[in-house]
Write a protein that holds these residues in place. Structure first.
Motif, PDB file in Angstrom:
ATOM      1  N   GLN A  12     -37.092  29.118 -17.037  1.00  0.00           N
ATOM      2  CA  GLN A  12     -36.649  29.517 -15.703  1.00  0.00           C
ATOM      3  C   GLN A  12     -37.020  28.403 -14.735  1.00  0.00           C
ATOM      4  O   GLN A  12     -38.161  27.956 -14.702  1.00  0.00           O
ATOM      5  N   ILE A  13     -36.035  27.953 -13.963  1.00  0.00           N
ATOM      6  CA  ILE A  13     -36.228  26.792 -13.092  1.00  0.00           C
ATOM      7  C   ILE A  13     -35.890  27.183 -11.662  1.00  0.00           C
ATOM      8  O   ILE A  13     -34.857  27.812 -11.406  1.00  0.00           O
ATOM      9  N   ILE A  59     -34.858  25.562  -8.235  1.00  0.00           N
ATOM     10  CA  ILE A  59     -34.301  24.292  -7.761  1.00  0.00           C
ATOM     11  C   ILE A  59     -34.262  24.284  -6.237  1.00  0.00           C
ATOM     12  O   ILE A  59     -33.581  25.119  -5.626  1.00  0.00           O
ATOM     13  N   ALA A  78     -22.244  24.141 -13.610  1.00  0.00           N
ATOM     14  CA  ALA A  78     -23.198  23.447 -14.476  1.00  0.00           C
ATOM     15  C   ALA A  78     -22.521  22.199 -15.009  1.00  0.00           C
ATOM     16  O   ALA A  78     -21.353  22.243 -15.419  1.00  0.00           O
ATOM     17  N   VAL A 134     -26.614  29.308 -19.424  1.00  0.00           N
ATOM     18  CA  VAL A 134     -27.147  29.190 -18.067  1.00  0.00           C
ATOM     19  C   VAL A 134     -26.967  30.534 -17.385  1.00  0.00           C
ATOM     20  O   VAL A 134     -25.847  31.062 -17.317  1.00  0.00           O
ATOM     21  N   THR A 166     -32.635  29.861  -8.401  1.00  0.00           N
ATOM     22  CA  THR A 166     -33.359  30.110  -9.642  1.00  0.00           C
ATOM     23  C   THR A 166     -32.357  30.276 -10.776  1.00  0.00           C
ATOM     24  O   THR A 166     -31.435  31.103 -10.688  1.00  0.00           O
ATOM     25  N   VAL A 189     -32.283  28.800 -18.317  1.00  0.00           N
ATOM     26  CA  VAL A 189     -31.554  27.962 -19.272  1.00  0.00           C
ATOM     27  C   VAL A 189     -32.141  28.179 -20.651  1.00  0.00           C
ATOM     28  O   VAL A 189     -33.352  28.041 -20.854  1.00  0.00           O
ATOM     29  N   ILE A 207     -27.152  21.201 -12.028  1.00  0.00           N
ATOM     30  CA  ILE A 207     -26.515  22.332 -11.360  1.00  0.00           C
ATOM     31  C   ILE A 207     -25.864  21.782 -10.101  1.00  0.00           C
ATOM     32  O   ILE A 207     -26.535  21.210  -9.237  1.00  0.00           O
ATOM     33  N   HIS A 235     -27.901  18.632  -8.737  1.00  0.00           N
ATOM     34  CA  HIS A 235     -29.306  19.035  -8.636  1.00  0.00           C
ATOM     35  C   HIS A 235     -29.927  19.014 -10.027  1.00  0.00           C
ATOM     36  O   HIS A 235     -29.444  19.662 -10.952  1.00  0.00           O
ATOM     37  N   SER A 236     -30.987  18.250 -10.158  1.00  0.00           N
ATOM     38  CA  SER A 236     -31.618  18.039 -11.462  1.00  0.00           C
ATOM     39  C   SER A 236     -32.350  19.294 -11.930  1.00  0.00           C
ATOM     40  O   SER A 236     -32.850  20.094 -11.124  1.00  0.00           O
ATOM     41  N   THR A 237     -32.435  19.440 -13.265  1.00  0.00           N
ATOM     42  CA  THR A 237     -33.156  20.564 -13.861  1.00  0.00           C
ATOM     43  C   THR A 237     -34.329  20.113 -14.725  1.00  0.00           C
ATOM     44  O   THR A 237     -35.158  20.942 -15.106  1.00  0.00           O
TER      45      THR A 237
END
Length: 748
Positions: A352-353, A355, A402, A389, A459, A462, A447, A375-377
């Motif tokens: 869970q990320i 961003i 994505a 995702v 949020t 992935v 993203i 936007h980087s993950t």
């Protein structure tokens, strides 16, 4: 129809009497009987092309498409069911003055004879202003575009048909043995509608006969162009093309290499992978050939025509298969070379990320329209892996995407290739809570969020990706980086601040001990650029420098949302904080400067000039190395000597615009004379100017720069601009006449 040419009518009668003889001959021989040459209609009534997409069509005559220099068919025949279709590229062949030409008359007579193998004795005309010769004995002509008469054997059409019922009726007519002769109205339609492309309704029928008619036209270089009938280049039709390629030792002529590959592409992308023609192409280019994969060690060059053709066709075959039967687990063989492979044993994670969302404009050149910010993950999708995702339900209406991979440049315009030629990214709409994504190449997971979004954080969950080295300034600890993060299995890494993101191959950072120190340096560079450009140092979104194995344009290049740079010694330098502080990096500073220029205000000729004001500003203010840090401006004395020499050799504005470092020396004189403050003041004025008030003409832009720098220096620079031959109007000079005149010593 009123008889117009008695001799032509007699000749047509003879043709029909001997029809059985012609029926045993090939279409080209019959249609070109006694035709010496065929004129192209003069502009604006150019002839349009018809592209074969099966083996059935026969090419009667071709012409060169002016832009791509490739022969394409202008007169084509085909079969559908029991009937025949003849397409000519222009309706002008059926009208005066072209129909008065004896060769065109003969061609039309031959065409009606070729078509007259049907039961009916009526020729229906669909179209207006046809000037046809007398029909042969026993035939009558009628004009009716509503219904097809039972006695009709031939229909001549010089208009498009878009009504599906009429198209179905025409198809049934041909399949039962009728003949259709089409004179293309494309050129006239393009001119009337003032468009460059439209889809012919009749292509619904033509496609079933293995061809489609396009809105590209032949444009002869002279007033009288001629069609080619013999020999027609082998690449125009797939049968002759494949026969040539079967010849031992055959290599296509270099000038025709692209034509061979585009012809094959037309057939593959208009037929299923299981079709006979696809199987023939596969047998020649894939089954019997080793895979061609570009790499730095084994680049594929357009000069190696055969290898290049095999490479292109092999990729067409892959694309055809993936389009018709998508395989989420497919791994493209080129992915192992670039962007790189992921070990099958590397752990796939369920993460869970959160961003932080960075969108909006910050006063610099931005992409047109609605733009999606990447936007980087910190995650990587391995080639052939299936990844899911998950987004919150309330984010479904926000049009998120994505993206797998960041290497989106198409390299097909280049002369050689060290990586796969195509865009390597894949993008998926996040239209539901859970979306499955995959890629034959793999890549960093991004993203993408619309630049107009009001989101502050997002949020996402992935599942199935692997971790990549990702360092975020102020968030990632140096200890975590050294112990674990820099060894994550993803083959690409990102080093990020709120101001800049460096996207590099992971092998480049495996031994990097202190990304924070490096990123602090790059933040200083960004702050210097922001100061000169008069934007806030706290940026709305970060800039990106992305390393590519092969840069698509020049050594490095800048787009409104990214900078692309090569994976060579410059990348080594970009990641070495000590070396950067010791000697800088002109290339990277230069490209970042492009992001900060005033594109709407600078006059023509300054694109590669004012960019280096930012380059020099960074050297001066961040590295404290002054202005002279490039071989073309190696020192103050050398620059002044160059200026004196130039002034003795008839200076001119054209020379100024053609030589960026020459023009830069004019700016250096101003900085040497007054420091950076006047340039900063002018750029501050530029920044405050609403886009609606930007100077419009080139004269306005030069005057605006002139009056602004005069005001900033409190000097009249008229003589200075005159010496440099940069044109400024008298009204602008009068506006600064109250200031004292100024010239540097080297120009006196």
């Amino acid at each position: 129809m009123t008889p117009r040419n008695t001799a032509a009518g007699i000749l047509l009668c003879l043709i029909f009497l001997h029809h059985s003889l012609y029926a045993r001959q090939g279409d080209q021989k019959q249609l070109l009987n006694k035709v010496q040459k065929i004129m192209l209609p003069p502009a604006p009534d150019d002839a349009a092309f018809t592209i074969p997409i099966s083996e059935i069509p026969v090419i009667i005559a071709s012409a060169t498409e002016k832009e791509i220099k490739q022969h394409l068919p202008v007169i084509v025949t085909s079969r559908l069911g029991k009937g025949r279709i003849l397409i000519t590229g222009s309706d002008q062949y059926f009208k005066k003055p072209l129909s008065n030409d004896k060769n065109i008359q003969q061609l039309l007579q031959n065409a009606i004879a070729w078509a007259a193998n049907t039961k009916g004795n009526t020729i229906q005309l669909w179209g207006s202003n046809m000037d046809l010769p007398t029909f042969p004995k026993g035939y009558k002509s009628i004009t009716d575009t509503v219904s097809i008469h039972s006695s009709t054997g031939i229909i001549i059409i010089t208009q498009d048909v878009t009504d599906s019922v009429k198209i179905n009726n025409l198809e049934a007519f041909v399949r039962k043995g009728g003949s259709l002769i089409f004179g293309s109205p494309v050129a006239g339609m393009l001119n009337r509608q003032k468009v460059t492309y439209f889809e012919m309704g009749l292509n619904q029928l033509f496609r079933k006969a293995g061809m489609f008619h396009v809105s590209s036209t032949a444009k002869p270089d002279d007033k009288k162009g001629w069609l080619t009938t013999n020999p027609i280049p082998a690449y125009v039709h797939i049968t002759s093309l494949l026969n040539e390629f079967k010849t031992p030792g055959f290599i296509p002529p270099t000038a025709e290499a692209d034509s061979y590959s585009s012809t094959i592409a037309n057939y593959l992308f208009n037929n299923p992978g299981t079709s006979a023609i696809s199987n023939k192409i596969r047998a020649l280019f894939e089954t019997s050939q080793a895979p061609v994969i570009p790499s730095p060690q084994h680049p594929v060059s357009k000069n190696d025509v055969k290898s290049m053709l095999i490479y292109r066709v092999q990729n067409y075959l892959v694309t055809q298969r993936q389009q018709s039967h998508p395989d989420t687990g497919y791994i493209h063989p080129a992915s192992r070379i670039f962007p790189g492979e992921v070990s099958k044993t590397a752990p796939r994670v369920n993460e869970q990320i959160v961003i932080p969302v960075k969108t909006g404009a910050q006063g610099l050149l931005e992409p047109d329209g609605i733009f999606y910010r990447w936007h980087s993950t910190g995650l990587y999708v391995a080639a052939g892996d299936t990844v899911t995702v998950t987004i919150p339900a309330n984010c479904i209406p926000l049009h998120l995407k994505a993206q797998i991979g960041v290497h989106e440049d198409d390299l097909s315009h280049m002369t050689y290739f060290t990586r796969h030629i195509d865009n390597l990214t894949r993008t998926f709409e996040l239209e539901q809570m859970v979306t499955t994504i995959f890629s034959p190449f793999g890549g960093l997971l991004m993203i993408n969020i619309p630049d107009t979004s009001s989101l502050k954080t997002l949020t996402v969950k992935v599942k199935g990706a692997v971790k990549s080295p990702y360092f975020k300034q102020g968030v990632t600890s140096r200890e975590d980086w050294q112990k674990t993060i820099r060894q994550y299995p993803g083959p690409w890494a990102e080093l990020a601040t709120d101001k800049i993101i460096l996207t590099v191959p992971s092998y480049r950072i495996r031994q990097l001990d202190d990304p924070g120190k490096l990123l602090q340096f790059w933040d200083e560079v960004m702050d210097a650029d922001a100061k000169l450009a008069d934007i806030a140092p706290d940026r709305v979104h970060p800039e990106r420098i992305i390393i590519d194995q092969q840069v698509a344009f020049g050594y490095m290049y800048t787009a409104p949302y990214k900078i692309m740079a090569p994976d060579d010694e410059s990348c080594t330098l970009m990641l070495d904080e000590q070396q950067l502080r010791a000697k800088g990096s002109w290339g990277h500073f230069h490209e970042l400067g492009h992001r900060h220029q005033f594109w709407g205000i600078d006059f023509n000729g300054l694109g590669e000039v004012t960019v280096n004001l930012y380059t020099m500003y960074v050297y001066d203010h961040v590295l404290h190395k002054g202005l002279y840090n490039h071989e073309n401006i190696s020192g103050k004395q050398a620059v002044m000597d160059d200026i004196r020499k130039y002034m003795k050799e008839q200076p001119g504005f054209d020379k100024f615009c053609e030589d960026p470092f020459l023009a830069l020396k004019m700016y250096i004189e101003l900085i040497e004379g007054f420091g950076w403050q006047p340039v900063e003041a002018v750029f501050k004025k530029y920044r405050a100017l609403p886009a609606s008030q930007y100077p419009v003409t080139e004269e306005d832009k030069r005057d605006y720069w002139f009056t602004a720098i005069c005001a900033a220096t409190q000097k009249n620079l008229s003589l200075f601009f005159d010496k440099w031959q940069v044109p400024v109007r008298e009204t602008a000079k009068n506006a600064v006449s109250n200031y004292p005149l100024w010239l540097p010593e080297e120009l006196k």
